[in-house]
Design a protein around this motif. Structure first.
Motif, mmCIF file in Angstrom:
data_model
loop_
_atom_site.group_PDB
_atom_site.id
_atom_site.type_symbol
_atom_site.label_atom_id
_atom_site.label_comp_id
_atom_site.label_asym_id
_atom_site.label_seq_id
_atom_site.Cartn_x
_atom_site.Cartn_y
_atom_site.Cartn_z
ATOM 1 N N ASP A 1 0.860 -1.192 0.000
ATOM 2 C CA ASP A 1 0.000 0.000 0.000
ATOM 3 C C ASP A 1 0.888 1.230 0.000
ATOM 4 N N ASP B 1 -1.939 5.817 -1.959
ATOM 5 C CA ASP B 1 -2.918 6.163 -2.986
ATOM 6 C C ASP B 1 -3.297 4.967 -3.856
ATOM 7 N N HIS B 2 -2.555 3.857 -3.743
ATOM 8 C CA HIS B 2 -2.906 2.669 -4.524
ATOM 9 C C HIS B 2 -2.250 1.422 -3.920
#
Length: 100
Positions: A61, A64-65
């Motif tokens: 992680d 943001d993604h």
């Protein structure tokens, strides 16, 4: 950031290594973080009768993604036979028990 270590009877995060301080290698230096964790399935055993296959999916992680990680993971599994005499099962020779 400092790691939060915890231990309990059935699971724990007991080790975080960021540097090789063993003195074994003259090249000891900062390294990717290594973690030590354990999980005992005593209260919720994973039952199987002939075969067991375990797969690990490693998700990272970045905030943001999510992304698929490529870590070096080592695991161990123990199993217990019903009969203390071995249920008629014997382990294969050590040459046949090496990791693939």
């Amino acid at each position: 950031p400092q790691a939060v270590h915890f231990n309990s009877a059935y699971l724990g995060y007991h080790q975080q290594i960021n540097r090789d301080n063993s003195g074994v290698s003259p090249y000891a230096k900062d390294m990717p973080t290594g973690h030590g964790m354990y999980r005992w399935h005593l209260l919720d055993p994973i039952r199987f009768s002939t075969r067991l296959k375990v797969t690990l999916q490693q998700i990272g992680d970045r905030g943001d993604h999510l992304f698929e990680r490529r870590d070096d993971v080592t695991t161990v599994a123990y199993w217990y036979l019903t009969d203390p005499n071995g249920d008629g099962y014997s382990l294969p020779p050590k040459e046949c028990r090496r990791p693939r």
